[in-house]
Design a protein around this motif. Structure first.
Motif, mmCIF file in Angstrom:
data_model
loop_
_atom_site.group_PDB
_atom_site.id
_atom_site.type_symbol
_atom_site.label_atom_id
_atom_site.label_comp_id
_atom_site.label_asym_id
_atom_site.label_seq_id
_atom_site.Cartn_x
_atom_site.Cartn_y
_atom_site.Cartn_z
ATOM 1 N N GLY A 148 0.923 -1.100 0.051
ATOM 2 C CA GLY A 148 -0.085 -0.127 0.050
ATOM 3 C C GLY A 148 0.873 1.252 -0.003
ATOM 4 O O GLY A 148 1.893 1.315 0.759
ATOM 5 N N PHE A 149 0.459 2.040 -0.881
ATOM 6 C CA PHE A 149 1.416 3.322 -0.931
ATOM 7 C C PHE A 149 1.018 4.305 0.145
ATOM 8 O O PHE A 149 1.964 4.770 0.777
ATOM 9 C CB PHE A 149 1.106 4.186 -2.462
ATOM 10 C CG PHE A 149 1.640 3.375 -3.290
ATOM 11 C CD1 PHE A 149 3.096 3.492 -3.575
ATOM 12 C CD2 PHE A 149 0.964 2.844 -4.444
ATOM 13 C CE1 PHE A 149 3.450 2.625 -4.891
ATOM 14 C CE2 PHE A 149 1.218 1.943 -5.584
ATOM 15 C CZ PHE A 149 2.772 2.226 -5.704
ATOM 16 N N VAL A 150 -0.026 4.270 0.728
ATOM 17 C CA VAL A 150 -0.514 5.047 1.722
ATOM 18 C C VAL A 150 0.378 4.542 2.940
ATOM 19 O O VAL A 150 0.945 5.163 3.796
ATOM 20 C CB VAL A 150 -2.039 4.833 2.269
ATOM 21 C CG1 VAL A 150 -2.524 5.690 3.551
ATOM 22 C CG2 VAL A 150 -2.794 5.314 1.212
ATOM 23 N N LEU A 151 0.244 3.244 3.319
ATOM 24 C CA LEU A 151 1.113 2.617 4.265
ATOM 25 C C LEU A 151 2.574 2.941 4.217
ATOM 26 O O LEU A 151 3.403 3.329 5.088
ATOM 27 C CB LEU A 151 0.826 1.071 4.363
ATOM 28 C CG LEU A 151 1.633 0.430 5.239
ATOM 29 C CD1 LEU A 151 1.198 0.830 6.910
ATOM 30 C CD2 LEU A 151 1.529 -0.973 5.244
ATOM 31 N N PRO A 192 -12.261 23.692 25.052
ATOM 32 C CA PRO A 192 -10.953 23.020 24.890
ATOM 33 C C PRO A 192 -11.297 21.364 24.440
ATOM 34 O O PRO A 192 -11.073 20.611 25.202
ATOM 35 C CB PRO A 192 -10.492 23.036 26.421
ATOM 36 C CG PRO A 192 -11.684 22.968 27.192
ATOM 37 C CD PRO A 192 -12.823 23.817 26.642
ATOM 38 N N TRP A 193 -11.570 21.305 23.317
ATOM 39 C CA TRP A 193 -11.592 19.950 22.621
ATOM 40 C C TRP A 193 -11.694 20.203 21.195
ATOM 41 O O TRP A 193 -12.020 21.189 20.572
ATOM 42 C CB TRP A 193 -12.942 19.453 22.985
ATOM 43 C CG TRP A 193 -14.215 19.960 22.883
ATOM 44 C CD1 TRP A 193 -14.921 20.240 21.678
ATOM 45 C CD2 TRP A 193 -15.217 20.459 23.683
ATOM 46 N NE1 TRP A 193 -16.131 20.951 21.297
ATOM 47 C CE2 TRP A 193 -16.368 21.208 22.729
ATOM 48 C CE3 TRP A 193 -15.234 20.820 24.771
ATOM 49 C CZ2 TRP A 193 -17.329 21.892 23.439
ATOM 50 C CZ3 TRP A 193 -16.195 21.476 25.753
ATOM 51 C CH2 TRP A 193 -17.455 21.855 24.890
ATOM 52 N N PRO A 194 -11.282 19.144 20.387
ATOM 53 C CA PRO A 194 -11.000 19.282 19.021
ATOM 54 C C PRO A 194 -12.349 19.577 18.140
ATOM 55 O O PRO A 194 -13.213 19.052 18.591
ATOM 56 C CB PRO A 194 -10.522 17.868 18.587
ATOM 57 C CG PRO A 194 -10.064 17.345 19.816
ATOM 58 C CD PRO A 194 -10.854 17.727 21.060
ATOM 59 N N GLY A 195 -12.212 20.412 17.107
ATOM 60 C CA GLY A 195 -13.473 20.805 16.393
ATOM 61 C C GLY A 195 -13.501 19.482 15.573
ATOM 62 O O GLY A 195 -12.974 18.500 15.195
ATOM 63 N N PRO A 196 -15.049 19.731 14.950
ATOM 64 C CA PRO A 196 -15.350 18.416 13.941
ATOM 65 C C PRO A 196 -14.256 18.430 12.788
ATOM 66 O O PRO A 196 -13.930 17.287 12.496
ATOM 67 C CB PRO A 196 -16.564 18.800 13.636
ATOM 68 C CG PRO A 196 -16.587 20.418 13.741
ATOM 69 C CD PRO A 196 -15.480 20.821 14.828
ATOM 70 N N TRP A 197 -13.549 19.586 12.210
ATOM 71 C CA TRP A 197 -12.850 19.128 11.018
ATOM 72 C C TRP A 197 -11.308 18.493 11.483
ATOM 73 O O TRP A 197 -11.070 17.811 10.707
ATOM 74 C CB TRP A 197 -12.351 20.373 10.192
ATOM 75 C CG TRP A 197 -13.674 21.064 9.707
ATOM 76 C CD1 TRP A 197 -14.282 22.364 10.159
ATOM 77 C CD2 TRP A 197 -14.395 20.595 8.672
ATOM 78 N NE1 TRP A 197 -15.424 22.425 9.194
ATOM 79 C CE2 TRP A 197 -15.363 21.606 8.391
ATOM 80 C CE3 TRP A 197 -14.138 19.632 7.831
ATOM 81 C CZ2 TRP A 197 -16.363 21.447 7.267
ATOM 82 C CZ3 TRP A 197 -14.879 19.423 6.675
ATOM 83 C CH2 TRP A 197 -15.816 20.504 6.389
ATOM 84 N N LEU A 198 -11.126 18.880 12.695
ATOM 85 C CA LEU A 198 -9.995 18.340 13.190
ATOM 86 C C LEU A 198 -10.143 16.680 13.598
ATOM 87 O O LEU A 198 -9.121 15.834 13.306
ATOM 88 C CB LEU A 198 -9.295 18.939 14.619
ATOM 89 C CG LEU A 198 -7.920 18.569 15.063
ATOM 90 C CD1 LEU A 198 -6.989 18.718 13.941
ATOM 91 C CD2 LEU A 198 -7.723 19.259 16.266
ATOM 92 N N ILE A 226 -8.616 10.538 7.842
ATOM 93 C CA ILE A 226 -8.423 10.436 6.430
ATOM 94 C C ILE A 226 -7.288 9.495 6.208
ATOM 95 O O ILE A 226 -7.601 8.596 5.149
ATOM 96 C CB ILE A 226 -7.592 11.752 6.132
ATOM 97 C CG1 ILE A 226 -8.777 12.936 6.222
ATOM 98 C CG2 ILE A 226 -7.086 11.778 4.801
ATOM 99 C CD1 ILE A 226 -8.261 14.377 5.747
ATOM 100 N N PRO A 227 -6.234 9.108 7.105
ATOM 101 C CA PRO A 227 -5.444 7.817 6.740
ATOM 102 C C PRO A 227 -6.449 6.669 6.759
ATOM 103 O O PRO A 227 -5.744 5.578 5.990
ATOM 104 C CB PRO A 227 -4.521 8.025 7.914
ATOM 105 C CG PRO A 227 -4.688 9.254 8.193
ATOM 106 C CD PRO A 227 -5.785 9.731 8.071
ATOM 107 N N LEU A 228 -7.145 6.420 7.746
ATOM 108 C CA LEU A 228 -7.956 5.211 7.671
ATOM 109 C C LEU A 228 -8.693 5.116 6.327
ATOM 110 O O LEU A 228 -8.866 3.970 5.777
ATOM 111 C CB LEU A 228 -9.032 5.187 8.889
ATOM 112 C CG LEU A 228 -9.912 4.027 9.154
ATOM 113 C CD1 LEU A 228 -9.318 2.722 9.438
ATOM 114 C CD2 LEU A 228 -10.678 4.435 10.143
ATOM 115 N N ALA A 229 -9.473 6.354 5.690
ATOM 116 C CA ALA A 229 -10.131 5.871 4.518
ATOM 117 C C ALA A 229 -9.397 5.595 3.313
ATOM 118 O O ALA A 229 -9.515 4.703 2.649
ATOM 119 C CB ALA A 229 -10.857 7.363 4.524
ATOM 120 N N LEU A 230 -8.301 6.165 3.436
ATOM 121 C CA LEU A 230 -7.217 5.993 2.310
ATOM 122 C C LEU A 230 -6.832 4.598 2.445
ATOM 123 O O LEU A 230 -6.455 3.995 1.448
ATOM 124 C CB LEU A 230 -6.185 6.888 2.541
ATOM 125 C CG LEU A 230 -6.303 8.317 2.117
ATOM 126 C CD1 LEU A 230 -5.128 9.284 2.306
ATOM 127 C CD2 LEU A 230 -6.957 8.545 0.808
#
Length: 788
Positions: free
Chosen positions: A434-437, A533-539, A545-549
Motif C-alpha cells: 500500500g502506498f498510503v502505508l 477545549p476540545w477538537p473541532g469537527p474538522w480536526l 483520513i489515513p483510515l479512509a485511504l
C-alpha cells in the motif's frame, strides 16, 4: 434592690410573654391527671436571661412567686441534657430495624449480568464487532450465497474446503488415520501434501457434504479477515499506540493490497493468530514499547493464552508457521539474555518474571514445539531428501514487486497490469503493501510516539524482512533465505519467499501507527488551548483520513465463481476409484465432491505428489485401453468414473463411447457419468474372453493381443502385450508439452502468463473449467508442487 425583688420582676416579665395556649393547656391537663406540676420557668431559660444559678436542690414555681411576691424565690434546678447515643454495653434496640435497612449485596446472577454488560461494551468487544462487520463488507459477496460460491476461484479454495472437512470427519471416526487422506490413492501421508489447516478441524466436525464444506469455508474465510484486524489492533495497542493509530495500523495490516492475491489461500489469510499471540505474550509479561517493562502488569493468564494461540497458529500450516516459530525463538533468546541482566542490575526488583510466569513460558514454549514436531513428522517422513531449492529460486520476487499491486485490487489491478506482466508468477509476486502505508511509515521515521532507538530497530527489522522476502534475488540467497529454509523438504511449504511480506507489512503498520498517534497527540494538545477545549469537527475528521485511504487501497475485486453441482456418482460409487477427467484444477473440485462419502480416489492436486499425479495422468490419457487398465490395476484402482459433462476438449472426450467388450471390463451408463469396473469382465461372452458359471472372475479372460479363447466356461490364454503412453518430458529442469507456452519453469513446469487467464495447462489437453472466474493456481508438473 433585694434578691427577692429581682426574682419577682424576672418572673413577671416571663409571665407577660405570649404563651402557646394549646401546649400550656395540654401540660396543665397532664399535671392535673398525673398529680405532678411542671416548673413554669425552665432552668435553661433562666440561665439564658442572666439569672443566678440556683442551687441544684431547689426548684422554682411561677404561681408560688406570683401569690407571694415578698417571699424569696426558690433556687432553680438545672438538668443535664440526655445522651442521644446508647451505651456500648446496652443490648441493640429492636426498634431500629424499622428505621434503617441494610442494602442487600448483589447475587451471582446480578453480578454475572453486570460483568456481561461491561464485557459487551468493552473496547476489544467493540473492536470485534467492527472487525466482523468490516470483514463481511470487504469480502462481499462471500456470505451472499455461502452454500454455492467460493472466493477467488474453484481451485485451492475447493481443496482447502476438502482439507477442513476431512480433518473433522476423520478425527470423529478414526483419528489414527488422520494423515492417510482419501485422496491421492494409493500414496501414504497424503494429508501432508500442503498446509493441513488442522487448527480448523473443530469446524470440520459440523455438517457433511459439499454444501456444508462450502458454507464452512466461507464462514472461516470471513472470520479469518476479522481476526487479522483484531490481532493487529491488539498488538499495536499493547505496544503503546492510541486507538486511532492502532485502528489505522490494523486496517493497513489486514487489508494490504498484496494480500488480495492470496484470497484463494485460506492458510495465508489465516495469519491473525500471529499478532494476537504476540500481543498476549507482551501483555502477559507487562511489556510495551512506550512504557517498557512494568512488573505490576504481569499476568500469567495472558501469557498462557498467548502460547496457546501460537500453538493453534502453527497447527494451520508451516507456510506461515515456520517464520513464526523463528520469531518466537528469537523472543525467547532475548528473554534469556535480558532477564539475567536486569536481575543483576536491579536487585531491588528481583525476581523479574516470577516463578509462575517463568514456568508458563517454559511449558508454553514446549507445547508449541511439540505441536510443531508432531505435525512435521508426516511432512518429513519419506520425503526428507527432496528440497525446494529450485522452486525457491523460481518464486523469489524482484525488488520492483514491492511496488506492484495484484490483479484482484480494485484500485491498482488495472493500472499495474503492464508491470505485473513482467513478473514470472504474478500471483505470488505482486507484493504491494500500500502506498498510503509506505507514506505513513516514512512519516513515522521522523514524526512518531516511538523513541529514536525504537524507530531504528523497526527500520532494521524492516530491512531484514524485505531481504528475506526477495529470496534468492538478494545475493542468490546464500546468506539469507536459503540457509533458513532451503534445506527443508519441499513438502513443508517454505518454497515461496514472497509470503514473508506478512512481517514487512506488520513492521510498516507499527511505524505508521507511531506517526498517526503522534498527530493525534499534538492535535489534542493544541485543542486544549482552544475555547472550548476540545477538537473541532474538522480536526476529528482529519484523523480519519489515513483510515479512509487505507481502506480504499485495500478494496478488493475478488471473483466468487459458482460451485458446480456434485455428480450423483460421487454420492453412490465407492472406491478405490479414478474420476475422469483429471487435471490440477479438476482434481481439486473432485476432492471437494468426495466430502459426502470420503471414498478413496486417485485424484489429487497440490504438494509433493505432483510428480506422481502427472505420471498417473500420462498413463491414463488413453483410457480405456489395455495399457491404462493394466496401470490402474497395478495401483489398486478397480473403478473409473467418467463425468460426461466435463470431458469436452480433454483426451477422454470419446472414452465413454469406445467399446470395452474386448478389454475384460464392464461399463455402466449412469445419468451423468459412465462407470467402468475393472475387476470384472462384461456380462456377455465375447471372443477373446472367458466366463465361468456363477459369475465372472477377474483374471479369467485375456486382453487383445495376449491370447484367444472361446466362451465354453473355461478360457485360458497366454502371450504378452505391449502398450505405449502419450506425452513427453524431461526432469528436472524443463518439460516440453504440446501446445504450451514458452516460459520454462523449474521442476518440469512449462507455463506462460496465459495459464493464469484460464488457458490450457501443460499436459492432458484442455483443462475443464468449473463455473466462471476460475483461475488455475499452479498447473504443476513432475518435480514442482502446486502453490498453496
Amino acid at each position: 434592690m433585694s434578691e427577692a425583688d429581682r426574682a419577682a420582676r424576672l418572673t413577671a416579665s416571663l409571665e407577660s410573654e405570649p404563651k402557646e395556649p394549646d401546649a400550656d393547656s395540654g401540660w396543665r391537663r397532664f399535671l392535673r391527671v398525673t398529680g405532678r406540676r411542671r416548673s413554669a420557668i425552665p432552668a435553661r431559660e433562666l440561665v439564658a436571661v442572666g439569672a443566678a444559678s440556683p442551687p441544684s436542690d431547689v426548684s422554682v414555681s411561677a404561681p408560688d412567686v406570683a401569690d407571694h411576691p415578698q417571699e424569696t424565690a426558690p433556687a432553680v434546678h438545672l438538668k443535664e441534657p440526655l445522651s442521644s447515643e446508647r451505651p456500648a454495653t446496652a443490648p441493640p434496640d429492636p426498634w431500629t430495624v424499622f428505621a434503617t435497612i441494610k442494602e442487600r449485596p448483589p447475587g451471582r446472577i446480578r453480578r454475572a449480568t453486570r460483568a456481561l454488560g461491561r464485557g459487551l461494551i468493552h473496547e476489544y468487544a467493540l473492536v470485534a464487532y467492527i472487525a466482523i462487520a468490516i470483514a463481511v463488507a470487504m469480502s462481499w459477496p462471500t456470505l451472499q450465497y455461502p452454500l454455492h460460491t467460493l472466493p477467488q476461484d474453484l481451485g485451492d479454495p475447493a481443496r482447502q474446503a476438502w482439507q477442513i472437512a476431512w480433518s473433522g470427519h476423520i478425527l470423529l471416526t478414526d483419528p489414527v488415520k488422520l494423515w492417510q487422506a482419501n485422496a491421492f490413492f494409493p500414496q501414504s501421508d497424503s494429508f501432508a501434501f500442503g498446509d493441513s489447516l488442522l487448527g480448523y478441524a473443530p469446524a470440520g466436525m459440523l455438517g457433511h457434504g459439499p454444501l456444508a464444506a462450502a458454507l464452512r469455508y466461507n464462514i472461516l474465510f470471513v472470520l479469518a479477515h476479522a481476526l487479522l484486524l483484531i490481532g493487529a489492533y491488539a498488538l499495536v495497542r499493547q505496544l503503546g499506540a492510541g486507538r486511532t493509530g492502532a485502528t489505522v495500523a490494523a486496517f493497513a495490516f489486514a487489508y494490504a493490497p498484496w494480500r488480495l492475491a492470496q484470497e484463494g489461500h485460506l492458510d495465508i489469510i489465516s495469519a491473525g493468530g500471529i499478532p494476537l499471540a504476540l500481543a498476549m505474550l507482551a501483555r502477559g509479561h507487562g511489556w510495551s514499547m512506550r512504557r517498557g517493562f512494568r512488573r505490576t502488569h504481569r499476568s500469567v493468564g495472558w501469557a498462557a493464552a498467548g502460547w496457546l494461540v501460537a500453538a493453534w497458529q502453527v497447527s494451520l500450516g508451516f507456510s506461515l508457521g515456520l517464520p513464526f516459530l523463528g520469531v518466537l525463538a528469537l523472543i525467547l533468546l532475548v528473554l534469556l539474555v535480558r532477564v539475567p541482566i536486569r536481575w543483576l542490575r536491579r536487585p531491588a526488583e528481583r525476581p523479574v518474571l516470577g516463578w509462575r510466569l517463568l514456568a508458563t513460558d517454559i511449558v508454553g514454549s514446549l507445547i508449541v514445539a511439540c505441536v510443531a514436531a508432531l505435525i512435521a513428522i508426516p511432512y518429513f517422513r519419506g520425503r526428507g531428501t527432496s528440497t525446494a531449492t529450485a522452486e525457491i529460486k523460481f518464486f523469489s520476487p524482484p525488488l520492483r514487486s514491492l511496488l506492484i499491486g495484484p490483479a484482484e485490487s480494485r484500485l491498482w489491478g488495472g493500472p499495474h497490469q503492464v508491470p505485473r506482466s513482467s513478473l514470472s508468477w504474478p500471483a505470488e509476486m505482486s507484493l504491494l503493501p500500500g502506498f498510503v502505508l509506505y507514506a505513513l511509515a516514512l512519516a513515522g521515521l521522523a514524526f512518531s510516539i516511538w523513541t529514536l532507538w525504537q524507530r531504528l530497530v523497526l527500520l532494521a527489522g524492516l530491512a531484514i524482512t524485505i531481504i528475506l522476502t526477495l529470496g534468492t534475488n538478494f545475493f542468490d540467497g546464500r546468506w539469507t533465505y536459503l540457509p533458513l529454509f532451503g534445506h527443508l523438504p519441499a513438502s513443508v511449504g517454505a518454497r515461496i519467499p514472497g509470503r514473508l511480506m506478512l512481517w514487512t507489512t506488520l513492521l510498516l503498520a507499527i511505524l505508521a501507527a507511531g506517526a498517526v498517534a503522534e498527530f493525534v497527540r499534538r492535535a489534542e494538545n493544541w485543542a486544549e488551548q482552544r475555547i472550548p477545549p476540545w477538537p473541532g469537527p474538522w480536526l476529528r475528521l482529519a484523523t480519519l483520513i489515513p483510515l479512509a485511504l487505507v481502506l480504499l487501497e485495500g478494496w478488493p475485486s475478488t471473483a466468487h465463481p459458482v460451485v458446480p453441482d456434485q455428480p450423483a456418482a460421487m454420492r453412490t460409487v465407492t472406491g478405490p476409484m479414478l474420476v475422469l477427467p483429471t487435471a490440477e484444477l479438476t482434481d481439486q473440485m473432485i476432492m471437494f465432491w468426495s466430502t459426502t462419502r470420503f471414498q478413496r480416489i486417485a485424484n489429487g492436486s497440490g504438494g509433493p505428489a505432483s510428480a506422481h499425479q502427472a505420471e498417473m495422468r500420462r498413463n491414463v490419457a488413453t483410457f480405456p485401453d489395455a495399457t491404462s487398465i493394466q496401470y490402474l490395476k497395478s495401483q489398486g484402482i478397480n473403478t473409473v468414473v467418467l463425468l460426461r459433462k466435463y470431458v469436452a476438449g480433454t483426451p477422454w472426450e470419446r472414452a465413454g463411447d469406445i467399446p470395452v467388450d474386448s478389454l475384460g471390463i464392464s461399463r455402466e451408463d449412469l445419468d451423468d457419468a459412465v462407470l467402468f469396473r475393472l475387476n470384472q469382465p462384461p456380462t456377455s461372452s465375447q471372443p477373446g474372453t472367458g466366463t465361468q458359471p456363477g459369475g465372472t472372475q477377474p483374471g479369467t479372460g485375456t486382453l487383445p493381443g495376449t491370447g484367444t479363447g472361446t466362451g465354453t466356461g473355461t478360457g485360458t490364454g497366454t502371450g504378452t502385450g505391449t502398450g505405449t503412453g502419450t506425452g513427453t518430458g524431461t526432469l528436472p529442469g524443463t518439460t516440453t508439452q504440446p501446445g504450451v507456452g514458452t516460459t520454462t519453469q523449474p521442476g518440469g513446469l512449462s507455463s506462460t502468463q496465459g495459464n493464469q487467464a484460464g488457458n490450457p495447462p501443460p499436459g492432458g489437453g484442455t483443462q475443464p473449467q468449473f463455473g466462471t472466474g476460475a483461475r488455475p493456481t499452479l498447473n504443476a508438473q513432475p518435480g514442482l508442487a502446486a502453490v498453496g
